[in-house]
Design a protein around this motif. Structure first.
Motif, PDB file in Angstrom:
ATOM      1  N   ASP A 157      -3.046  35.250  82.662  1.00  0.00           N
ATOM      2  CA  ASP A 157      -3.013  33.881  82.155  1.00  0.00           C
ATOM      3  C   ASP A 157      -1.580  33.347  82.128  1.00  0.00           C
ATOM      4  O   ASP A 157      -1.320  32.211  82.549  1.00  0.00           O
ATOM      5  CB  ASP A 157      -3.598  33.818  80.741  1.00  0.00           C
ATOM      6  N   ALA A 158      -0.651  34.153  81.630  1.00  0.00           N
ATOM      7  CA  ALA A 158       0.752  33.742  81.530  1.00  0.00           C
ATOM      8  C   ALA A 158       1.366  33.545  82.910  1.00  0.00           C
ATOM      9  O   ALA A 158       2.158  32.615  83.119  1.00  0.00           O
ATOM     10  CB  ALA A 158       1.546  34.764  80.724  1.00  0.00           C
ATOM     11  N   PHE A 159       1.020  34.415  83.870  1.00  0.00           N
ATOM     12  CA  PHE A 159       1.488  34.255  85.253  1.00  0.00           C
ATOM     13  C   PHE A 159       1.055  32.897  85.790  1.00  0.00           C
ATOM     14  O   PHE A 159       1.851  32.153  86.360  1.00  0.00           O
ATOM     15  CB  PHE A 159       0.935  35.374  86.149  1.00  0.00           C
ATOM     16  N   HIS A 160      -0.210  32.556  85.633  1.00  0.00           N
ATOM     17  CA  HIS A 160      -0.750  31.307  86.172  1.00  0.00           C
ATOM     18  C   HIS A 160      -0.015  30.112  85.565  1.00  0.00           C
ATOM     19  O   HIS A 160       0.419  29.209  86.288  1.00  0.00           O
ATOM     20  CB  HIS A 160      -2.258  31.239  85.893  1.00  0.00           C
ATOM     21  N   GLU A 161       0.163  30.133  84.250  1.00  0.00           N
ATOM     22  CA  GLU A 161       0.859  29.049  83.563  1.00  0.00           C
ATOM     23  C   GLU A 161       2.311  28.940  84.034  1.00  0.00           C
ATOM     24  O   GLU A 161       2.808  27.852  84.324  1.00  0.00           O
ATOM     25  CB  GLU A 161       0.799  29.277  82.057  1.00  0.00           C
ATOM     26  N   ALA A 162       3.003  30.085  84.120  1.00  0.00           N
ATOM     27  CA  ALA A 162       4.406  30.088  84.540  1.00  0.00           C
ATOM     28  C   ALA A 162       4.551  29.642  85.990  1.00  0.00           C
ATOM     29  O   ALA A 162       5.483  28.903  86.330  1.00  0.00           O
ATOM     30  CB  ALA A 162       5.011  31.479  84.348  1.00  0.00           C
ATOM     31  N   ALA A 163       3.646  30.081  86.847  1.00  0.00           N
ATOM     32  CA  ALA A 163       3.715  29.705  88.262  1.00  0.00           C
ATOM     33  C   ALA A 163       3.518  28.206  88.435  1.00  0.00           C
ATOM     34  O   ALA A 163       4.232  27.558  89.216  1.00  0.00           O
ATOM     35  CB  ALA A 163       2.674  30.484  89.067  1.00  0.00           C
ATOM     36  N   LEU A 164       2.556  27.633  87.721  1.00  0.00           N
ATOM     37  CA  LEU A 164       2.339  26.183  87.809  1.00  0.00           C
ATOM     38  C   LEU A 164       3.561  25.433  87.287  1.00  0.00           C
ATOM     39  O   LEU A 164       3.987  24.440  87.887  1.00  0.00           O
ATOM     40  CB  LEU A 164       1.081  25.782  87.046  1.00  0.00           C
ATOM     41  N   ALA A 165       4.153  25.931  86.206  1.00  0.00           N
ATOM     42  CA  ALA A 165       5.357  25.304  85.658  1.00  0.00           C
ATOM     43  C   ALA A 165       6.536  25.418  86.616  1.00  0.00           C
ATOM     44  O   ALA A 165       7.434  24.570  86.609  1.00  0.00           O
ATOM     45  CB  ALA A 165       5.710  25.931  84.302  1.00  0.00           C
ATOM     46  N   ALA A 166       6.513  26.452  87.474  1.00  0.00           N
ATOM     47  CA  ALA A 166       7.584  26.658  88.448  1.00  0.00           C
ATOM     48  C   ALA A 166       7.351  25.860  89.729  1.00  0.00           C
ATOM     49  O   ALA A 166       8.145  25.948  90.657  1.00  0.00           O
ATOM     50  CB  ALA A 166       7.713  28.146  88.769  1.00  0.00           C
ATOM     51  N   GLY A 167       6.258  25.095  89.780  1.00  0.00           N
ATOM     52  CA  GLY A 167       6.018  24.243  90.940  1.00  0.00           C
ATOM     53  C   GLY A 167       4.912  24.679  91.868  1.00  0.00           C
ATOM     54  O   GLY A 167       4.696  24.063  92.911  1.00  0.00           O
ATOM     55  N   ALA A 168       4.193  25.739  91.532  1.00  0.00           N
ATOM     56  CA  ALA A 168       3.092  26.206  92.391  1.00  0.00           C
ATOM     57  C   ALA A 168       1.917  25.242  92.309  1.00  0.00           C
ATOM     58  O   ALA A 168       1.801  24.454  91.369  1.00  0.00           O
ATOM     59  CB  ALA A 168       2.641  27.596  91.956  1.00  0.00           C
ATOM     60  N   ARG A 169       1.044  25.359  93.297  1.00  0.00           N
ATOM     61  CA  ARG A 169      -0.216  24.611  93.321  1.00  0.00           C
ATOM     62  C   ARG A 169      -1.333  25.581  92.960  1.00  0.00           C
ATOM     63  O   ARG A 169      -1.383  26.703  93.461  1.00  0.00           O
ATOM     64  CB  ARG A 169      -0.430  24.039  94.722  1.00  0.00           C
ATOM     65  N   ASP A 170      -2.217  25.169  92.088  1.00  0.00           N
ATOM     66  CA  ASP A 170      -3.327  26.018  91.659  1.00  0.00           C
ATOM     67  C   ASP A 170      -4.217  26.382  92.851  1.00  0.00           C
ATOM     68  O   ASP A 170      -4.537  25.537  93.679  1.00  0.00           O
ATOM     69  CB  ASP A 170      -4.145  25.289  90.595  1.00  0.00           C
ATOM     70  N   ASN A 171      -4.600  27.650  92.918  1.00  0.00           N
ATOM     71  CA  ASN A 171      -5.515  28.112  93.963  1.00  0.00           C
ATOM     72  C   ASN A 171      -6.633  28.964  93.355  1.00  0.00           C
ATOM     73  O   ASN A 171      -7.295  29.706  94.056  1.00  0.00           O
ATOM     74  CB  ASN A 171      -4.760  28.902  95.038  1.00  0.00           C
ATOM     75  N   GLY A 172      -6.800  28.889  92.045  1.00  0.00           N
ATOM     76  CA  GLY A 172      -7.836  29.648  91.357  1.00  0.00           C
ATOM     77  C   GLY A 172      -7.394  30.001  89.956  1.00  0.00           C
ATOM     78  O   GLY A 172      -6.534  30.863  89.771  1.00  0.00           O
ATOM     79  N   ALA A 173      -7.950  29.325  88.971  1.00  0.00           N
ATOM     80  CA  ALA A 173      -7.576  29.540  87.575  1.00  0.00           C
ATOM     81  C   ALA A 173      -7.895  30.968  87.138  1.00  0.00           C
ATOM     82  O   ALA A 173      -8.741  31.640  87.737  1.00  0.00           O
ATOM     83  CB  ALA A 173      -8.321  28.540  86.687  1.00  0.00           C
TER      84      ALA A 173
ATOM     85  N   SER B 174      12.710  29.397  96.340  1.00  0.00           N
ATOM     86  CA  SER B 174      11.774  30.525  96.279  1.00  0.00           C
ATOM     87  C   SER B 174      12.209  31.543  95.246  1.00  0.00           C
ATOM     88  O   SER B 174      11.388  32.067  94.492  1.00  0.00           O
ATOM     89  CB  SER B 174      11.632  31.177  97.656  1.00  0.00           C
ATOM     90  N   LYS B 175      13.511  31.826  95.195  1.00  0.00           N
ATOM     91  CA  LYS B 175      14.025  32.763  94.196  1.00  0.00           C
ATOM     92  C   LYS B 175      13.690  32.264  92.798  1.00  0.00           C
ATOM     93  O   LYS B 175      13.147  33.011  91.970  1.00  0.00           O
ATOM     94  CB  LYS B 175      15.540  32.916  94.366  1.00  0.00           C
ATOM     95  N   ALA B 176      13.952  31.002  92.514  1.00  0.00           N
ATOM     96  CA  ALA B 176      13.662  30.440  91.197  1.00  0.00           C
ATOM     97  C   ALA B 176      12.164  30.489  90.905  1.00  0.00           C
ATOM     98  O   ALA B 176      11.753  30.846  89.796  1.00  0.00           O
ATOM     99  CB  ALA B 176      14.177  28.998  91.116  1.00  0.00           C
ATOM    100  N   PHE B 177      11.339  30.152  91.906  1.00  0.00           N
ATOM    101  CA  PHE B 177       9.892  30.166  91.716  1.00  0.00           C
ATOM    102  C   PHE B 177       9.391  31.564  91.369  1.00  0.00           C
ATOM    103  O   PHE B 177       8.694  31.750  90.373  1.00  0.00           O
ATOM    104  CB  PHE B 177       9.173  29.668  92.973  1.00  0.00           C
ATOM    105  N   TYR B 178       9.729  32.565  92.180  1.00  0.00           N
ATOM    106  CA  TYR B 178       9.198  33.909  91.953  1.00  0.00           C
ATOM    107  C   TYR B 178       9.715  34.510  90.649  1.00  0.00           C
ATOM    108  O   TYR B 178       8.974  35.191  89.943  1.00  0.00           O
ATOM    109  CB  TYR B 178       9.484  34.826  93.142  1.00  0.00           C
ATOM    110  N   LEU B 179      10.978  34.264  90.305  1.00  0.00           N
ATOM    111  CA  LEU B 179      11.494  34.783  89.036  1.00  0.00           C
ATOM    112  C   LEU B 179      10.753  34.187  87.849  1.00  0.00           C
ATOM    113  O   LEU B 179      10.371  34.902  86.919  1.00  0.00           O
ATOM    114  CB  LEU B 179      12.993  34.514  88.917  1.00  0.00           C
ATOM    115  N   LYS B 180      10.494  32.890  87.886  1.00  0.00           N
ATOM    116  CA  LYS B 180       9.802  32.241  86.769  1.00  0.00           C
ATOM    117  C   LYS B 180       8.318  32.615  86.746  1.00  0.00           C
ATOM    118  O   LYS B 180       7.769  32.955  85.701  1.00  0.00           O
ATOM    119  CB  LYS B 180       9.965  30.729  86.852  1.00  0.00           C
TER     120      LYS B 180
END
Length: 125
Positions: free
Chosen positions: A76-92, A15-21
């Motif tokens: 836009d950058a948040f969405h891209e970074a979150a997906l790269a950090a392993g998140a699942r898309d919930n709204g582009a 979670s720490k790695a995900f939120y930081l990225k």
């Protein structure tokens, strides 16, 4: 709008790695950190509000956390970074005029199933 929000996570390091990225495009950095049971404080330098995470064995309830973005490009950058950090898309990234005409947001599902949003309320170019 908040001073801080603190919630438990099932895998502190993930979670720490995900939120930081995921939140790096919004200027979020580590404000302080203790042992995993105490957790980590994430903040934007010079601002009061912070997000705090800590390790817990309890399954936390799902949350919806919305972070302020100064620009649509940050959303836009948040969405891209979150997906790269392993998140699942919930709204582009895009306008959500059902909230208000300038509500530009993106949504992802984080490691513990939380709905994480970045939103910009400023008018577009």
């Amino acid at each position: 709008m908040f001073d801080h929000v603190k919630f438990g996570v099932s895998d502190y390091e993930a979670s720490k790695a995900f939120y930081l990225k995921a939140l790096a495009p919004l200027g979020v950095v580590v404000g302080g950190e203790g042992e995993p049971g105490y957790g980590i404080e994430l903040c934007v330098p010079g601002q009061v509000a912070s997000l705090c995470l800590f390790q817990t064995a309890e399954k936390p309830a799902h949350l919806h956390l919305a972070f302020v973005a100064a620009t649509r490009a940050q959303v836009d950058a948040f969405h891209e970074a979150a997906l790269a950090a392993g998140a699942r898309d919930n709204g582009a990234p895009g306008l959500r005029p059902n909230y208000h005409p300038n509500y530009y947001a993106a949504f992802v599902i984080g490691p513990d199933g939380h709905n994480i949003e970045a939103v910009c309320h400023a008018p577009g170019p």
